[in-house]
Design a protein around this motif. Structure first.
Motif, short mmCIF file in Angstrom:
data_model
loop_
_atom_site.label_atom_id
_atom_site.label_comp_id
_atom_site.label_asym_id
_atom_site.label_seq_id
_atom_site.Cartn_x
_atom_site.Cartn_y
_atom_site.Cartn_z
N ILE A 1 0.67 -1.33 -0.12
CA ILE A 1 0.03 0.01 -0.05
C ILE A 1 0.90 1.21 0.11
O ILE A 1 0.67 2.23 -0.59
N ASN A 2 1.94 1.22 0.74
CA ASN A 2 2.87 2.39 0.93
C ASN A 2 3.29 2.62 -0.38
O ASN A 2 3.66 3.74 -1.18
N ARG A 3 4.03 1.64 -1.08
CA ARG A 3 4.43 1.48 -2.54
C ARG A 3 3.44 2.23 -3.47
O ARG A 3 4.11 2.89 -4.52
N ALA A 4 2.18 1.94 -3.34
CA ALA A 4 1.21 2.39 -4.47
C ALA A 4 1.07 4.00 -4.40
O ALA A 4 0.99 4.41 -5.28
N PHE A 5 1.45 4.73 -2.91
CA PHE A 5 1.41 5.98 -2.97
C PHE A 5 2.51 6.73 -3.62
O PHE A 5 2.29 7.76 -3.77
N GLU A 6 3.46 5.81 -4.23
CA GLU A 6 4.39 6.54 -5.02
C GLU A 6 4.42 6.01 -6.57
O GLU A 6 4.93 6.55 -7.38
N ALA A 7 2.99 5.34 -6.97
CA ALA A 7 2.73 5.26 -8.31
C ALA A 7 2.16 6.41 -8.75
O ALA A 7 1.56 7.37 -8.28
N GLU A 8 2.50 6.70 -9.98
CA GLU A 8 2.05 8.20 -10.94
C GLU A 8 0.71 8.24 -10.98
O GLU A 8 0.34 9.33 -10.70
N LEU A 9 -0.08 7.11 -10.95
CA LEU A 9 -1.64 7.35 -11.27
C LEU A 9 -2.21 7.73 -9.64
O LEU A 9 -3.13 8.49 -9.75
N VAL A 10 -1.49 7.49 -8.83
CA VAL A 10 -1.87 7.76 -7.38
C VAL A 10 -1.11 9.29 -6.89
O VAL A 10 -2.06 10.14 -6.58
N LYS A 11 0.09 9.59 -7.47
CA LYS A 11 0.73 10.79 -6.78
C LYS A 11 0.01 11.90 -7.74
O LYS A 11 -0.20 12.99 -7.03
N LYS A 12 -0.53 11.68 -8.80
CA LYS A 12 -1.12 12.87 -9.69
C LYS A 12 -2.53 13.46 -9.04
O LYS A 12 -2.91 14.57 -9.46
N ARG A 13 -2.89 12.27 -8.14
CA ARG A 13 -4.17 12.73 -7.56
C ARG A 13 -3.90 13.63 -6.10
O ARG A 13 -4.86 13.86 -5.43
N LEU A 14 -2.77 13.62 -5.80
CA LEU A 14 -2.49 14.23 -4.44
C LEU A 14 -1.53 15.54 -4.73
O LEU A 14 -1.08 16.12 -3.81
N LEU A 15 -1.14 15.75 -5.98
CA LEU A 15 -0.11 17.00 -6.20
C LEU A 15 -0.86 17.86 -6.73
O LEU A 15 -1.80 17.79 -7.73
N ASN A 16 -0.47 19.28 -6.53
CA ASN A 16 -0.99 20.62 -7.39
C ASN A 16 -2.54 20.64 -7.17
O ASN A 16 -2.99 20.58 -8.37
N LEU A 17 -3.14 20.46 -6.13
CA LEU A 17 -4.33 20.43 -5.81
C LEU A 17 -4.93 21.94 -5.65
O LEU A 17 -4.51 22.55 -4.93
N THR A 18 -6.01 22.26 -6.38
CA THR A 18 -6.69 23.51 -5.92
C THR A 18 -8.00 22.94 -5.14
O THR A 18 -9.10 22.41 -5.69
N SER B 1 -0.20 20.45 -2.33
CA SER B 1 0.29 19.02 -2.87
C SER B 1 0.78 18.04 -1.28
O SER B 1 1.05 18.55 -0.13
N PHE B 2 -0.01 17.11 -1.44
CA PHE B 2 0.48 15.98 -0.35
C PHE B 2 1.68 14.94 -0.77
O PHE B 2 1.36 14.37 -1.63
N GLN B 3 2.61 15.15 0.23
CA GLN B 3 3.86 14.27 -0.17
C GLN B 3 4.13 13.42 0.95
O GLN B 3 3.55 13.35 1.92
N GLU B 4 4.89 12.30 0.57
CA GLU B 4 5.73 11.27 1.56
C GLU B 4 4.31 10.78 2.43
O GLU B 4 4.56 10.68 3.79
N VAL B 5 3.27 10.48 1.59
CA VAL B 5 2.37 9.63 2.60
C VAL B 5 2.65 8.12 2.89
O VAL B 5 3.21 7.40 2.18
N ARG B 6 2.67 7.87 4.01
CA ARG B 6 2.58 6.49 4.47
C ARG B 6 1.43 6.16 5.41
O ARG B 6 0.91 6.93 6.03
N VAL B 7 1.33 4.72 5.33
CA VAL B 7 -0.03 4.14 6.16
C VAL B 7 0.69 3.19 7.06
O VAL B 7 1.68 2.61 6.93
N GLU B 8 -0.06 2.86 8.20
CA GLU B 8 -0.03 1.89 9.08
C GLU B 8 -1.40 1.04 9.48
O GLU B 8 -2.29 1.67 9.69
#
Length: 264
Positions: free
Chosen positions: A115-132, A146-153
């Motif tokens: 799941i943490n690796r998925a947050f590094e996928a382009e499909l996911v990152k583009k939905r977390l960056l440069n948001l209005t 922008s939301f960066q360095e997302v990690r989950v437990e």
């Protein structure tokens, strides 16, 4: 690429029909994944004469260490159908084609690491960056967030803890933290329910900003994890339940299979 490709067949009792079906099905299924540790396929058709009418008793697949769409890791995936109608001529041609749609019981297991690796996928990152975000316009001065360095437990009882850092186009990143209960909406969307926002450990000057950002992140996540965005071509997944088990997240449901997908 594929560490193992085996069948569930009985070497002393499997006739030519099952042997041929298992060979063709194995070849077809392994192409659905960019990479895998193992894929096991078992097709039951007895007696083999039923194959001439395109009738299969059951189809079962089980895989481990599966990479989907080059970026998303599944720890395990399995599905099993009841009777299936196939095009016999497609089998002779080395392919597997359905005569009509079918359903399969399905289970997918994701690891916390996956799941943490998925947050590094382009499909996911583009939905977390440069948001209005209208709710954050005042905080960001109208600039994108922008939301960066997302990690989950993963936590017991279907809870999940999420950390991130938010970029408000200012000099420093703002820490964001929340805990939520994972749920399912309309059998296809994962929801982060009853979020609890954690700001007590932050400096007083950051608490209000972090709280607003955490609320915005929870809303974004609720609109992001939608199975329809990750479906394989010709296969629609639907969820019945999910459960956290240690560092694993297990989804159970079914797959509506309109056609056997092509290579990913």
């Amino acid at each position: 690429m594929f560490g193992g490709l085996t069948g569930f067949t009985n070497p002393t009792g499997t006739d030519w029909g099952e042997q041929m079906l298992n060979t063709v099905a194995s070849k077809t299924i392994r192409h659905l994944f960019t990479q895998s540790e193992s894929v096991e396929v078992a097709v039951r058709c007895y007696p083999s004469s039923k194959l001439l009418q395109g009738s299969i008793d059951s189809f079962k697949m089980s895989g481990r260490g599966l990479l989907i769409r080059r970026e998303f890791w599944a720890e395990e995936m399995s599905f099993e159908t009841d009777a299936v109608a196939i095009d016999f001529s497609s089998v002779l041609g080395g392919k597997l084609a359905l005569k009509q749609p079918t359903q399969a019981v399905a289970q997918v297991t994701l690891s916390e690491e996956g799941i943490n690796r998925a947050f590094e996928a382009e499909l996911v990152k583009k939905r977390l960056l440069n948001l209005t975000l209208p709710s954050l316009t005042e905080l960001s001065g109208g600039k994108p967030v922008s939301f960066q360095e997302v990690r989950v437990e993963l936590l017991p009882e279907n809870e999940i803890k999420i950390w991130a850092k938010a970029d408000l186009s200012q000099e420093e990143l703002v820490p964001v933290s929340l805990t939520a209960t994972l749920g399912i909406e309309r059998r296809r969307r994962v929801q982060f329910q009853n979020p609890k926002f954690e700001v007590e450990t932050l400096p007083e000057s950051q608490r209000e900003t972090s709280l607003a950002l955490a609320r915005a992140l929870a809303e974004i996540l609720n609109n992001m994890v939608d199975l329809d965005r990750f479906d394989l071509d010709g296969v629609t997944m639907r969820l019945n339940r999910l459960e956290t088990k240690g560092k694993l997240l297990v989804f159970s449901g079914y797959a509506q299979i309109e056609r056997v997908p092509g290579k990913q």
